[in-house]
Design a protein around this motif. Structure first.
Motif, short mmCIF file in Angstrom:
data_model
loop_
_atom_site.label_atom_id
_atom_site.label_comp_id
_atom_site.label_asym_id
_atom_site.label_seq_id
_atom_site.Cartn_x
_atom_site.Cartn_y
_atom_site.Cartn_z
N GLY A 348 0.83 -1.19 0.00
CA GLY A 348 0.00 0.00 0.00
C GLY A 348 0.86 1.25 0.00
N ALA A 349 0.39 2.26 -0.71
CA ALA A 349 1.01 3.59 -0.69
C ALA A 349 -0.11 4.58 -0.35
CB ALA A 349 1.66 3.92 -2.03
N PRO A 350 -0.48 4.67 0.93
CA PRO A 350 -1.69 5.42 1.28
C PRO A 350 -1.62 6.91 0.99
CG PRO A 350 -0.49 4.73 3.25
CD PRO A 350 0.13 4.02 2.10
N TYR A 351 -0.41 7.47 0.85
CA TYR A 351 -0.29 8.90 0.56
C TYR A 351 -0.08 9.19 -0.93
CZ TYR A 351 0.24 9.68 5.58
OH TYR A 351 0.05 9.74 6.94
N GLU A 352 -0.22 8.18 -1.76
CA GLU A 352 -0.06 8.37 -3.20
C GLU A 352 -1.13 9.34 -3.72
OE1 GLU A 352 1.62 7.67 -6.99
OE2 GLU A 352 2.23 6.59 -5.18
N SER A 356 -4.59 14.52 -9.82
CA SER A 356 -4.46 15.74 -9.02
C SER A 356 -5.05 15.58 -7.62
CB SER A 356 -5.16 16.90 -9.72
OG SER A 356 -6.55 16.64 -9.87
N VAL A 357 -5.49 14.37 -7.29
CA VAL A 357 -6.15 14.13 -6.00
C VAL A 357 -5.11 13.74 -4.96
CG1 VAL A 357 -7.93 12.83 -4.80
CG2 VAL A 357 -8.23 13.39 -7.21
N GLN A 358 -4.95 14.58 -3.95
CA GLN A 358 -3.90 14.39 -2.96
C GLN A 358 -4.27 13.30 -1.97
OE1 GLN A 358 -3.21 17.53 -0.02
NE2 GLN A 358 -1.02 17.36 -0.42
N TRP A 359 -3.30 12.40 -1.72
CA TRP A 359 -3.40 11.38 -0.68
C TRP A 359 -4.63 10.48 -0.89
CZ3 TRP A 359 -2.32 14.90 4.17
CH2 TRP A 359 -1.01 15.38 4.09
N ALA A 360 -4.94 10.20 -2.13
CA ALA A 360 -6.04 9.27 -2.41
C ALA A 360 -5.63 7.84 -2.09
CB ALA A 360 -6.46 9.39 -3.87
N GLY A 361 -4.37 7.49 -2.40
CA GLY A 361 -3.85 6.17 -2.08
C GLY A 361 -3.90 5.19 -3.22
N ALA A 362 -2.96 4.23 -3.20
CA ALA A 362 -2.86 3.20 -4.23
C ALA A 362 -2.29 1.93 -3.63
CB ALA A 362 -1.97 3.69 -5.38
N VAL A 363 -2.52 0.81 -4.32
CA VAL A 363 -2.00 -0.50 -3.91
C VAL A 363 -1.30 -1.12 -5.10
CG1 VAL A 363 -2.61 -2.84 -3.20
CG2 VAL A 363 -3.71 -0.88 -2.11
N ALA A 394 -9.55 13.11 -2.04
CA ALA A 394 -8.47 13.55 -1.17
C ALA A 394 -8.59 12.92 0.21
CB ALA A 394 -8.48 15.07 -1.07
N ASP A 395 -7.47 12.46 0.72
CA ASP A 395 -7.38 11.93 2.09
C ASP A 395 -8.16 10.63 2.29
OD1 ASP A 395 -6.02 14.30 2.41
OD2 ASP A 395 -7.59 15.27 3.59
N ASP A 396 -8.37 9.85 1.23
CA ASP A 396 -9.00 8.53 1.40
C ASP A 396 -8.02 7.53 2.00
OD1 ASP A 396 -11.51 9.15 0.52
OD2 ASP A 396 -11.26 8.30 -1.49
N PHE A 397 -6.74 7.61 1.62
CA PHE A 397 -5.69 6.71 2.08
C PHE A 397 -5.99 5.25 1.73
CE2 PHE A 397 -6.01 10.30 5.13
CZ PHE A 397 -4.91 11.00 4.67
N PHE A 398 -6.43 5.04 0.50
CA PHE A 398 -6.61 3.69 -0.05
C PHE A 398 -5.26 2.98 0.02
CE2 PHE A 398 -6.78 0.82 -3.79
CZ PHE A 398 -8.00 0.19 -3.60
N GLY A 399 -5.25 1.79 0.66
CA GLY A 399 -4.00 1.06 0.85
C GLY A 399 -3.46 1.20 2.25
#
Length: 471
Positions: A348-352, A356-363, A394-399
């Motif tokens: 997980g990269a929760p701050y990815e 243009s969406v800040q800190w949405a997150g990726a896995v 923004a700020d979902d922190f997926f991952g």
């Protein structure tokens, strides 16, 4: 940095300062349990922690929701919620206990039913404030219906239960539970019984402030061996990593979260660590955007002279690019998602930022390889992946937290992803079905607090807070 309430938005900006070397602070609820078959019906059941859930008016007392597997997968209608007010569960729901902060599954008593181990690191006990508690909820024909405590042998435990690992490779000492705490690392060996007995408890105080624990068969001898990551050192990204304990026995490299699995298919479990911190000097210690380190097991296990393999988002074959503050490796698990006999690394990269969406997150999934460089064939999921419910915000922190397991018995493991910042930190858990060669967004489901009967407006932290309390 001591954020007792574990709110997310209030302290994230401060925690991402480049090169910030932070003291041991709030407990890092590092791991969530992989699905386990608690009722013996042949379907694995998913564990969704909610350590911020209010219980009977007690703020952040914490809860764990179990979603029962079936041929059609998971459904919010097939669930049971456990708290410390649930009949038989040790303790009583109290404000800020954080029941469910860390969870693990294994068949501890070898009766054919998976058992659930739950940490409450902020539990106050007779041994002190925030001493912590660990409970075992025992599986059986009717699911999880009884529970006992795994007490720390330490005279002054602190944040005991902030991370937990469990592994059963056979009877007696081949089954183990490992528990992280800031005073000590505790390892329990079987045989375990549903009356609460166990073989032996080993108190490890040779390394301090243990942040993360894992268990693996690093020697191929079917004996669960522990590996730990400590809290941050004053002069390094992440913490020190150990498979043998004592001064001078730390591994080369750093990290805040550990996992294990056989990534190269040689019959020995490998140790995987996530080091999501930003380095003070790039390449000297840590890498910009975060990194994953892999130490391969062997007949001699993992020693201090074992050199790790490093993976970043700049590694060939890995999608994306290493960008300051991504926190790649902030969520971590290891599982064979493509069923080729090699375990894959899920990072997980929760701050990815997504677009243009800040800190949405990726896995990102990094397939295991018997030969050649890790990174080839890697792929990434976000909430914008086709078929995944919702969209990147923004700020979902997926991952934030990741796990995997087959919940519908089709032989294709599902990928389970937490996004703790979703909907004002009430959190959400996404379940991506196993596809023909890998998990897919098509047919994905999302579970939110309200859909599971957790109706508070903010701070439920469904899916678990992962490392977001400290990174």
């Amino acid at each position: 940095m001591m954020m007792r309430g574990w709110g997310v938005a209030a302290f994230l900006a401060a925690s991402l300062t480049a090169g910030a070397l932070l003291p041991a602070g709030p407990a890092a609820a590092v791991h969530g349990a992989v699905p386990g078959d608690f009722d013996g019906d042949g379907y694995r059941d998913a564990v969704l922690p909610a350590p911020g859930a209010n219980v009977s008016g007690k703020q952040a007392a914490g809860a764990v929701v179990v979603l029962y597997g079936s041929s059609s997968g998971l459904s919010s209608t097939r669930r049971k919620t456990f708290t410390q007010n649930t009949s038989g569960v040790p303790g009583t729901a109290e404000a800020h206990d954080r029941f469910g902060a860390a969870t693990a599954t294994a068949d501890l008593n070898r009766d054919g039913y998976a058992d659930l181990v739950v940490g409450s690191p902020y539990e106050d006990t007779s041994k002190g404030t925030d001493s912590g508690q660990v409970s075992v909820l025992w599986g059986g024909r009717n699911g999880l219906t009884s529970a006992t405590e795994l007490p720390s042998p330490s005279g002054s435990p602190h944040l005991y239960g902030q991370d937990i690992a469990a592994l059963s490779l056979g009877a007696a000492g081949k089954t183990s539970v490992a528990v992280a705490g800031y005073d000590a690392f505790v390892r329990f060996l079987g045989p375990f019984s549903r009356t609460g007995t166990f073989g032996v408890a080993i108190l490890g105080m040779d390394v301090g402030s243990v942040e993360s624990v894992t268990l693996g068969d690093f020697r191929g001898d079917t004996l669960p061996a522990p590996a730990v990551a400590t809290a941050r050192d004053a002069d390094a990204t992440g913490g020190h990593l150990y498979t043998a304990f004592g001064a001078g026995l730390e591994l080369t490299g750093n990290g805040l979260i550990t996992a294990s699995g056989d990534v190269n298919g040689d019959g020995y479990d490998d140790l995987v660590a996530g080091d999501p911190d930003e380095p003070a000097v790039a390449g000297t210690d840590g890498m910009p955007g975060g990194r994953i380190l892999v130490w391969h097991g062997s007949a001699n296990g993992i020693s201090t002279d074992t050199e790790p393999v490093q993976i970043t988002q700049n590694t060939s074959g890995v999608p994306g690019a290493s960008e300051k503050g991504d926190a790649f490796g902030g969520g971590l698990t290891v599982a064979d998602l493509n069923r080729d006999g090699l375990d894959d690394i899920v990072a997980g990269a929760p701050y990815e930022d997504v677009g243009s969406v800040q800190w949405a997150g990726a896995v990102t999934v990094i397939p295991g390889r018997a030969s050649g460089a890790l990174g080839t064939g890697a792929y990434t999921f976000t909430q914008d992946t086709s078929g995944v419910p919702s969209v990147s915000e923004a700020d979902d922190f997926f991952g934030t937290a990741v796990s995997a397991g087959d919940v519908n018995k089709d032989g294709r493991p599902e990928l389970i992803v937490g996004a703790v910042g979703e909907n004002d930190s009430t959190g959400a858990v996404f379940v991506l079905p196993g596809g023909s060669t890998r998990p897919t967004g098509t047919g994905s489901r999302v579970f939110t607090g309200p859909s599971l009967g957790l109706s508070q407006d903010n701070g439920t932290l469904l899916g678990g807070n992962g490392l977001l309390g400290i990174i």
